[in-house]
Design an enzyme around this catalytic site. Structure first.
Site, mmCIF file in Angstrom:
data_model
loop_
_atom_site.group_PDB
_atom_site.id
_atom_site.type_symbol
_atom_site.label_atom_id
_atom_site.label_comp_id
_atom_site.label_asym_id
_atom_site.label_seq_id
_atom_site.Cartn_x
_atom_site.Cartn_y
_atom_site.Cartn_z
ATOM 1 N N GLU A 269 0.896 -1.174 0.000
ATOM 2 C CA GLU A 269 0.000 0.000 0.000
ATOM 3 C C GLU A 269 0.921 1.207 0.000
ATOM 4 O O GLU A 269 1.278 1.742 1.044
ATOM 5 C CB GLU A 269 -0.872 0.018 1.262
ATOM 6 N N CYS A 303 -3.129 8.448 2.682
ATOM 7 C CA CYS A 303 -2.742 7.914 1.364
ATOM 8 C C CYS A 303 -3.793 8.325 0.347
ATOM 9 O O CYS A 303 -3.506 8.446 -0.834
ATOM 10 C CB CYS A 303 -2.699 6.401 1.381
HETATM 11 C C1 UN1 Z 1 -4.174 5.339 4.482
HETATM 12 O O1 UN1 Z 1 -4.079 6.555 4.328
HETATM 13 O O2 UN1 Z 1 -3.166 4.620 4.542
HETATM 14 O O3 UN1 Z 1 -9.702 5.906 3.043
HETATM 15 C C2 UN1 Z 1 -5.454 4.647 4.702
HETATM 16 C C3 UN1 Z 1 -9.294 6.535 4.020
HETATM 17 C C4 UN1 Z 1 -9.041 5.772 5.296
HETATM 18 C C5 UN1 Z 1 -7.844 4.916 5.180
HETATM 19 C C6 UN1 Z 1 -6.642 5.557 4.599
HETATM 20 N N1 UN1 Z 1 -10.182 4.954 5.594
HETATM 21 O O4 UN1 Z 1 -9.064 7.730 3.979
#
Ligand code: UN1
Length: 516
Positions: A269, A303
């Protein structure tokens, strides 16, 4: 520390059993004297120390993996629904501790109070999901070409797996992986980010208390330490069957290559550089809210943060002028305060990265429409605050192809939807995407093979804020991994195709004769 933070610190330290110095290794019990470096956890809210953690090194690593293997052997003796029962108990305990855990997430990572609690809610949700899943792990049955034969597939545990997490979702991403892996039958060694180390310790305190009180095998261990040392040991160890890694593209590439060399598995990820297309047919109120949340929530450190918007020419002027008003009114400051929507960045380096990106964007022809500078919050002078920033870009440039973990939103103008999709897909990353439109055709084009090239594609909602029920992950430089919901559980299992001959003869496949 400010009085407010001191008070919270005292409260949660009592509730969560934290001390001014803590062991950062749990392997069937907390290890008293880990041999690695001392890490000081700093609150980005005021730049002051919260507590110290004794982390692990190579010497501790071996012991942790041995204990994990032992737990794995015991865990295999339980059925998936029995494993699910443990996760149900853990979910219940997390419900009770949601507020305290949310607070430690908030003071250690700078998330707002509601986002801190949201992080724990995500753990509770995935626990529920995993409990249900524990009774639904299923394979297919296939028709055999041979008489009196049965053919089916089953999913068996992989063994010990490693989960390496980042600071920005310091506990939920661990649970996405660990709760699902646990019901499948795996055991987990967790290497958390050193920037969110107290959160990891607090989570482990709660989870392992449930394990011990209910006499389950010690399936979860914690191994804090440096990414290059512990991360590399895990990546190169054939006993760790799968590494689930959340982090930068650069580190992900090293993990991926190292694990591939030994034919291990990875779930990657990596970076996101998520774009939203706002068409002339968009509901502007809705789109503005979506873009604002996507770009500024968690101070742009998800992310899934919206880092680019591609806006249709006809509405460009109105959209941008209204966006500027929202940005100017948004409250930046102490994330523990009511009404504050944007807290600090994680550390000084993140502020430097923000500065650099703004400077490079300017050099590449960008025009800063809002923000672009640091900001100081009274009483929290040591904190790492920046202004949420919007930069108008003339075209896709190198800096807009990078993920800068900060609230910087690059804006592009487009004429045709084809052009918008081209701009959208022009970056190396492929995590999340969205389109704001009320036009059925625009929406369908975006969702077709001619549209978004990302793992997550949204319509009339933000790139950020995915639910746990779907498979989470992205394409291209994001690494191709999927975790959390849907059938992502299959990545934590080995698939076995089974053929059973229940007849008295042995017919061969493909009609081959081999009469002996
Ligand atoms: C991440 O930033 O690694 O979709 C995960 C989202 C959160 C998860 C992000 N539920 O913004």
């Amino acid at each position: 520390m400010s009085m407010d933070l001191m008070k919270i610190r005292k409260e949660i330290f009592n509730e969560l059993g934290l001390n001014s110095t803590n062991s950062g290794i749990y392997a069937a019990g907390w290890i008293k004297n880990p041999s690695g470096k001392k890490v000081v956890s700093i609150s980005p809210i005021d730049g002051k120390s919260i507590a110290t953690v004794l982390t692990g090194s190579k010497q501790d690593y071996e012991m942790v993996v041995k204990k994990a293997e032992k737990a794995q052997a015991e865990w295999l003796r339980l059925t998936p629904p029995q494993r699910g029962e443990l996760i149900r108990l853990i979910g219940n305990e997390l419900r009770k501790q949601k507020s305290d855990l949310g607070k430690i997430v908030s003071i250690e990572t700078g998330k707002t109070t509601v986002e801190g609690e949201g992080e724990i809610q995500e753990m509770i949700d995935i626990a529920d999901f995993a409990v249900g899943l524990s009774r639904q792990l299923h394979g297919l049955q296939m028709a055999s070409e041979r008489f009196e034969h049965r053919m089916y597939e089953q999913y068996l545990p992989l063994g010990v797996i490693g989960v390496i997490t980042s600071f920005n979702f310091p506990s939920s991403v661990w649970s996405w992986n660990s709760f699902i892996a646990a019901v499948v039958g795996d055991v987990v060694v967790w290497k958390p980010s050193s920037k969110a180390i107290l959160t990891a310790i607090s989570v482990m305190r709660i989870v392992t208390k449930v394990i011990r009180e209910n006499h389950y095998p010690e399936i979860f261990s914690l191994l804090t330490g440096s990414g290059s040392e512990i991360g590399n040991l895990m990546s190169s160890d054939p006993r760790i069957k799968l590494i689930s890694f959340t982090g930068s593209v650069k580190s992900g590439r090293i993990v991926s290559e190292t694990v591939a060399r030994r034919f291990g598995r990875t779930i990657l990820e990596l970076g996101g550089n998520n774009g939203s297309i706002v068409t002339a047919k968009a509901n502007l109120n809705l789109s503005l809210k979506g873009v604002a949340f996507g770009a500024m929530a968690t101070a742009g450190q998800r992310c899934t943060t919206t880092r680019r918007i591609i806006v249709q020419d006809k509405i460009y002027k109105e959209f941008i002028s209204r966006l500027k008003v929202i940005y100017s009114n948004v409250k930046v400051g102490n994330p523990r305060e009511n009404g504050v929507l944007v807290g600090p960045l994680i550390d000084d380096q993140a502020v430097k990265n923000f500065d650099k990106a703004v400077e490079v964007a300017r050099k590449e022809g960008g025009k800063v429409l809002v923000g672009g500078k640091h900001t100081t919050i009274r009483g929290l002078e040591g904190g790492y605050y920046v202004q949420p920033t919007v930069i108008e870009m003339p075209r896709v440039t190198p800096v807009t192809c990078e993920e800068t973990f900060a609230p910087i939103l690059y804006v592009f103008k487009y004429d045709t939807l084809d052009e918008a999709i081209r701009i959208h897909n022009a970056v190396p990353q492929g995590l999340s995407s969205s389109i704001y439109t009320t036009d059925l055709m625009e929406e369908e084009i975006f969702l077709s093979s001619l549209g978004s090239d990302c793992g997550l594609a949204n319509v009339n909602t933000a790139t950020a804020g995915a639910e746990i029920g779907g498979a989470f992950g992205g394409e291209k430089d994001t690494g191709g991994g999927r975790e959390s919901g849907s059938d992502a559980w299959k990545s934590y299992a080995r698939r076995q195709t089974v053929t059973i001959n229940w007849g008295k003869d042995i017919p061969l496949a493909q009609g081959v004769k081999f009469d002996v």
